[in-house]
Design a protein around this motif. Structure first.
Motif, mmCIF file in Angstrom:
data_model
loop_
_atom_site.group_PDB
_atom_site.id
_atom_site.type_symbol
_atom_site.label_atom_id
_atom_site.label_comp_id
_atom_site.label_asym_id
_atom_site.label_seq_id
_atom_site.Cartn_x
_atom_site.Cartn_y
_atom_site.Cartn_z
ATOM 1 N N GLY A 196 0.791 -1.247 -0.051
ATOM 2 C CA GLY A 196 -0.131 -0.090 -0.075
ATOM 3 C C GLY A 196 0.821 1.402 0.008
ATOM 4 O O GLY A 196 0.372 2.233 -0.014
ATOM 5 N N VAL A 197 2.209 1.078 -0.134
ATOM 6 C CA VAL A 197 3.063 2.349 -0.011
ATOM 7 C C VAL A 197 3.579 2.544 -1.347
ATOM 8 O O VAL A 197 4.475 1.515 -1.726
ATOM 9 C CB VAL A 197 4.253 2.323 1.082
ATOM 10 C CG1 VAL A 197 5.098 3.598 0.999
ATOM 11 C CG2 VAL A 197 3.423 1.960 2.596
ATOM 12 N N PRO A 198 3.410 3.567 -2.026
ATOM 13 C CA PRO A 198 3.973 3.767 -3.433
ATOM 14 C C PRO A 198 5.674 3.884 -3.331
ATOM 15 O O PRO A 198 6.250 4.467 -2.408
ATOM 16 C CB PRO A 198 3.558 5.244 -4.132
ATOM 17 C CG PRO A 198 2.382 5.457 -3.055
ATOM 18 C CD PRO A 198 2.530 4.558 -1.688
ATOM 19 N N ASP A 199 6.390 3.142 -4.086
ATOM 20 C CA ASP A 199 7.708 3.143 -4.103
ATOM 21 C C ASP A 199 8.309 3.340 -5.487
ATOM 22 O O ASP A 199 9.584 3.257 -5.526
ATOM 23 C CB ASP A 199 8.216 2.036 -3.194
ATOM 24 C CG ASP A 199 7.830 0.659 -3.845
ATOM 25 O OD1 ASP A 199 7.199 0.787 -4.998
ATOM 26 O OD2 ASP A 199 8.010 -0.424 -3.316
ATOM 27 N N ALA A 200 7.795 2.997 -6.541
ATOM 28 C CA ALA A 200 8.290 3.560 -7.657
ATOM 29 C C ALA A 200 7.332 3.944 -8.990
ATOM 30 O O ALA A 200 6.349 3.989 -8.647
ATOM 31 C CB ALA A 200 8.795 2.180 -8.458
ATOM 32 N N LEU A 201 7.930 4.845 -9.560
ATOM 33 C CA LEU A 201 7.217 5.530 -10.732
ATOM 34 C C LEU A 201 7.820 5.393 -11.965
ATOM 35 O O LEU A 201 8.940 5.626 -12.101
ATOM 36 C CB LEU A 201 7.014 7.312 -10.317
ATOM 37 C CG LEU A 201 6.202 7.923 -11.142
ATOM 38 C CD1 LEU A 201 4.676 7.633 -11.271
ATOM 39 C CD2 LEU A 201 6.397 9.463 -10.967
ATOM 40 N N ILE A 202 7.023 5.132 -12.968
ATOM 41 C CA ILE A 202 7.387 4.980 -14.526
ATOM 42 C C ILE A 202 6.330 5.780 -15.286
ATOM 43 O O ILE A 202 5.426 5.645 -15.192
ATOM 44 C CB ILE A 202 7.532 3.584 -14.874
ATOM 45 C CG1 ILE A 202 8.337 2.694 -13.999
ATOM 46 C CG2 ILE A 202 7.698 3.383 -16.259
ATOM 47 C CD1 ILE A 202 8.327 1.025 -14.264
ATOM 48 N N VAL A 203 6.986 6.682 -16.117
ATOM 49 C CA VAL A 203 6.411 7.643 -16.918
ATOM 50 C C VAL A 203 6.699 7.143 -18.427
ATOM 51 O O VAL A 203 8.111 7.339 -18.797
ATOM 52 C CB VAL A 203 6.435 9.047 -16.658
ATOM 53 C CG1 VAL A 203 5.810 10.012 -17.679
ATOM 54 C CG2 VAL A 203 5.988 9.215 -15.249
ATOM 55 N N SER A 204 5.864 6.935 -19.276
ATOM 56 C CA SER A 204 6.418 6.642 -20.766
ATOM 57 C C SER A 204 5.421 7.539 -21.709
ATOM 58 O O SER A 204 4.235 7.381 -21.679
ATOM 59 C CB SER A 204 6.278 5.101 -20.876
ATOM 60 O OG SER A 204 6.914 4.714 -22.243
ATOM 61 N N HIS A 205 6.045 8.208 -22.472
ATOM 62 C CA HIS A 205 5.419 8.643 -23.394
ATOM 63 C C HIS A 205 5.226 7.964 -24.542
ATOM 64 O O HIS A 205 6.474 7.363 -25.000
ATOM 65 C CB HIS A 205 6.189 10.030 -23.854
ATOM 66 C CG HIS A 205 5.498 10.878 -24.833
ATOM 67 N ND1 HIS A 205 4.556 11.604 -24.502
ATOM 68 C CD2 HIS A 205 5.718 11.108 -26.165
ATOM 69 C CE1 HIS A 205 4.099 12.372 -25.611
ATOM 70 N NE2 HIS A 205 4.715 12.029 -26.604
#
Length: 112
Positions: free
Chosen positions: A12-21
């Motif tokens: 339940g704790v956010p630990d990574a973010l991926i942003v792809s165009h």
């Protein structure tokens, strides 16, 4: 659809973010730490989320890589109206990006 955003979480704790165009990139991958969710902040527990687009402020993104990250993050948000009172700040210090979303109240002076 122009961008894909994936948020990875552990228990339940956010630990990574991926942003792809889409369709051909670029893709940005980040580790998240010290995340405070909106519903965990007591002053915002019962408030509603504004649909107003924020003005973006970037500090410390002067390198080539910083310009690239600034472009990727900036492309995620539509252009705000001139009278918008929401501000989103991104500050880069030693490759750690701090993020804050605030509501700005315009001060017109004291009244008696």
């Amino acid at each position: 659809m122009t961008d894909l955003i994936l948020i990875h979480e552990t228990r339940g704790v956010p630990d990574a973010l991926i942003v792809s165009h889409l369709p051909h990139g670029p893709t940005l991958s980040m580790t998240l730490s010290n995340v405070t969710l909106r519903h965990d902040v007591s002053s915002n527990a019962d408030s509603t989320v504004s649909e107003q687009y924020p003005h973006l402020i970037f500090e410390g993104f002067g390198s080539k890589l910083g310009d690239r990250v600034k472009g990727i993050l900036g492309a995620l948000f539509p252009v705000p109206k001139d009278d918008a009172k929401r501000v989103m700040t991104f500050a880069n210090a030693d490759d750690f990006i701090s993020f804050r979303y605030v509501f700005v109240v315009q001060f017109h002076g004291w009244r008696d």
